[in-house]
Design a protein around this motif. Sequence first.
Motif, PDB file in Angstrom:
ATOM      1  N   ASN A 183       0.795  -1.232   0.000  1.00  0.00           N
ATOM      2  CA  ASN A 183       0.000   0.000   0.000  1.00  0.00           C
ATOM      3  C   ASN A 183       0.827   1.282   0.000  1.00  0.00           C
ATOM      4  O   ASN A 183       0.257   2.371   0.104  1.00  0.00           O
ATOM      5  CB  ASN A 183      -0.972   0.028   1.194  1.00  0.00           C
ATOM      6  N   LYS A 186      -0.263   3.446  -2.803  1.00  0.00           N
ATOM      7  CA  LYS A 186      -1.603   3.985  -2.550  1.00  0.00           C
ATOM      8  C   LYS A 186      -1.545   5.161  -1.588  1.00  0.00           C
ATOM      9  O   LYS A 186      -2.304   6.132  -1.726  1.00  0.00           O
ATOM     10  CB  LYS A 186      -2.525   2.894  -2.000  1.00  0.00           C
ATOM     11  N   LEU A 216      -8.891   2.968  -7.561  1.00  0.00           N
ATOM     12  CA  LEU A 216      -8.577   4.139  -6.735  1.00  0.00           C
ATOM     13  C   LEU A 216      -9.564   5.286  -6.956  1.00  0.00           C
ATOM     14  O   LEU A 216      -9.459   6.321  -6.302  1.00  0.00           O
ATOM     15  CB  LEU A 216      -7.155   4.623  -7.044  1.00  0.00           C
TER      16      LEU A 216
END
Length: 263
Positions: A183, A186, A216
């Motif tokens: 992540n 992200k 996303l």
Amino acid sequence: MGNFSHQNDKSITPEALKSLGRYDFPDPMTIDPDGIGVVAMGGDLAPETLISAYAQGLFPWFNEDEPIAWWCPEPRCVIAPTGYQPSKSLRKQANSARWQLTLNQAFDEVIHACSLPRSNGLPEGEHTWIHEEMIAAYIELHAQGYAHSIEVWDDKGQLIGGLYGLKIGGIYFGESMFHKASNASKLAFWGLMRLCGQSKVALIDCQLPNDHLMSLGATTLPRADFLTQLDVLLSHQPVKWHNHSHKPLAVSLLDTTEPWRLK
């Protein structure tokens, strides 16, 4: 054309941006009415050429042993910062992680990391489409204040993720991202959304849609609509990010009202 540093670009109009360099790019809607995507071949990756191309909705995408290809796909993948919503799991990770985000602290490292092969079958040591010619071109754009990186660092000070792209006026042209920890990219993306929202960057160009970007919150625009919006966004004068490259941000602050300390 020489150096045309972003620090002195207040007088550069969208029309002037488009006319930088020595090449006349064709109108994507005329040269590519069927929306195949490739609108020109050849030229170079000089800073003036790149800024002119991006200002007209084009970006370079080609392999190292191929001629430079300029793309303007139909449709165009984009995301508005104000419409981005991180997942509950990403919020939870941000709240508990002792990681930090920085801006423009490791551009060279980020673009080199983005150039390395993922799970795409490339031999070890081979690069993606972000080859040495592309790397050198975007490092020069970074030096001139147009290209920017967001970095993610773990609690040991190791670079574990990031992304890079170009900001011109009120639009950010995303190029690539990477992660070495789960992540991390992200969180860099979330940091970009918050940074754009705070600094009046109204749209992020994601170029081509893929499952990751759509997950996303990205969406697609007809190419004609994107080009119309681009003309408006180029004339915006948002906060210049290079003035704030020295201020790290704890990822736990991403969910606060104004996480980045911008003037």
